[in-house]
Design an enzyme around this catalytic site. Sequence first.
Site, PDB file in Angstrom:
ATOM      1  N   LYS A 255      53.599   7.866  42.137  1.00 41.97           N
ATOM      2  CA  LYS A 255      53.516   9.311  42.274  1.00 41.97           C
ATOM      3  C   LYS A 255      54.900   9.816  42.700  1.00 41.97           C
ATOM      4  CE  LYS A 255      48.837   8.621  44.129  1.00 41.97           C
ATOM      5  NZ  LYS A 255      48.042   8.646  45.367  1.00 41.97           N
TER       6      LYS A 255
ATOM      7  N   SER B  60      45.430   5.204  44.140  1.00 46.78           N
ATOM      8  CA  SER B  60      46.305   4.901  45.266  1.00 46.78           C
ATOM      9  C   SER B  60      47.462   4.002  44.865  1.00 46.78           C
ATOM     10  CB  SER B  60      45.490   4.201  46.373  1.00 46.78           C
ATOM     11  OG  SER B  60      46.321   3.690  47.387  1.00 46.78           O
ATOM     12  N   ALA B  61      48.596   4.193  45.525  1.00 44.91           N
ATOM     13  CA  ALA B  61      49.747   3.323  45.293  1.00 44.91           C
ATOM     14  C   ALA B  61      49.573   1.969  45.961  1.00 44.91           C
ATOM     15  CB  ALA B  61      51.018   3.993  45.829  1.00 44.91           C
TER      16      ALA B  61
ATOM     17  N   THR C  55      45.537   4.309  57.237  1.00 43.59           N
ATOM     18  CA  THR C  55      46.297   3.060  57.301  1.00 43.59           C
ATOM     19  C   THR C  55      47.795   3.336  57.409  1.00 43.59           C
ATOM     20  OG1 THR C  55      46.351   2.901  54.893  1.00 43.59           O
ATOM     21  CG2 THR C  55      44.573   1.743  56.019  1.00 43.59           C
TER      22      THR C  55
ATOM     23  N   LYS D 293      55.099   8.427  52.335  1.00 44.35           N
ATOM     24  CA  LYS D 293      53.734   8.764  51.924  1.00 44.35           C
ATOM     25  C   LYS D 293      53.615   8.844  50.408  1.00 44.35           C
ATOM     26  CE  LYS D 293      51.542  11.113  55.794  1.00 44.35           C
ATOM     27  NZ  LYS D 293      50.855  12.354  56.212  1.00 44.35           N
TER      28      LYS D 293
ATOM     29  N   ASP E 256      42.954   9.700  46.874  1.00 48.61           N
ATOM     30  CA  ASP E 256      43.974   8.856  47.462  1.00 48.61           C
ATOM     31  C   ASP E 256      43.316   8.118  48.629  1.00 48.61           C
ATOM     32  OD1 ASP E 256      46.585   7.838  48.000  1.00 48.61           O
ATOM     33  OD2 ASP E 256      46.804   9.320  49.587  1.00 48.61           O
ATOM     34  N   LEU E 257      43.938   7.059  49.092  1.00 52.11           N
ATOM     35  CA  LEU E 257      43.340   6.256  50.161  1.00 52.11           C
ATOM     36  C   LEU E 257      43.886   6.639  51.532  1.00 52.11           C
ATOM     37  CD1 LEU E 257      41.500   3.835  50.913  1.00 52.11           C
ATOM     38  CD2 LEU E 257      43.496   2.355  50.583  1.00 52.11           C
ATOM     39  N   ASP E 258      45.155   6.368  51.749  1.00 53.87           N
ATOM     40  CA  ASP E 258      45.770   6.576  53.059  1.00 53.87           C
ATOM     41  C   ASP E 258      45.845   8.059  53.396  1.00 53.87           C
ATOM     42  OD1 ASP E 258      46.142   3.875  53.001  1.00 53.87           O
ATOM     43  OD2 ASP E 258      48.284   3.958  52.561  1.00 53.87           O
TER      44      ASP E 258
ATOM     45  N   GLU F 260      44.178  14.637  47.902  1.00 54.28           N
ATOM     46  CA  GLU F 260      45.473  14.039  48.257  1.00 54.28           C
ATOM     47  C   GLU F 260      46.025  14.603  49.557  1.00 54.28           C
ATOM     48  OE1 GLU F 260      47.991  12.170  47.881  1.00 54.28           O
ATOM     49  OE2 GLU F 260      47.673  11.066  46.034  1.00 54.28           O
ATOM     50  N   ASP F 261      46.745  13.750  50.313  1.00 54.70           N
ATOM     51  CA  ASP F 261      47.368  14.219  51.552  1.00 54.70           C
ATOM     52  C   ASP F 261      48.886  14.271  51.479  1.00 54.70           C
ATOM     53  OD1 ASP F 261      47.783  11.366  51.636  1.00 54.70           O
ATOM     54  OD2 ASP F 261      48.162  11.555  53.791  1.00 54.70           O
TER      55      ASP F 261
END
Length: 214
Positions: free
Chosen positions: A150, A119-120, A22, A50, A14-16, A174-175
Amino acid sequence: MTGLLDNIKGALFDLDGVLVDTAKYHYLAWKELADQWGFEFTEADNERLKGVSRMRSLEIVLEVGGISISEEEKLAKAEQKNERYLEYIRRMDASELLPGAKDYLYRLKERGVRIALGSASKNAAFILEKVGIADLFDAVVDGTKVAKAKPDPEVFLLGCRELGLKPDECAVFEDAEAGVAAAIAAGMYVVGIGSPANLGAANRVVGGLDELAG
């Protein structure tokens, strides 16, 4: 690293909140919209956003404020929020990578592990370029490629296909609870980044990628 993580062939991130933070910029942009509508949008409210899509995020913001607008207005407001968010992320550079992120990606590359983003965010590829790690990814699956947010596993299953691997050959990092649920639904090993209190369903939980890169 120990156990199953030593044997993975693919890693999906995942990105964020995993590679960069971000989320703070998303929050500021959504908060500006809420301010325009005249209600308070808190950081606690923002936790609900999130890992979900932009339009679903807008719907949650509207729910928090008890606001109802037309579908046409929703599209316009989502675009307004995104433009404000883009103003923030255009200023990003490598200093905004989270601790250990780049080191861990390099370590995986050295082991021959294939790497994908899941990522979304529709701005994911742009952010990877801004922080200088785009060349480390073999595939980028983001909000421009998937239809289901997700916790639907679509983003991770597509990431596996783009890497040419099976789900049980890959690990997801993932966070967010929705992301952990998506990874589990996809049949992948999942590493939660953050607090065990929120991510207890993950196979393993660490505070950050720096714990794996060391």
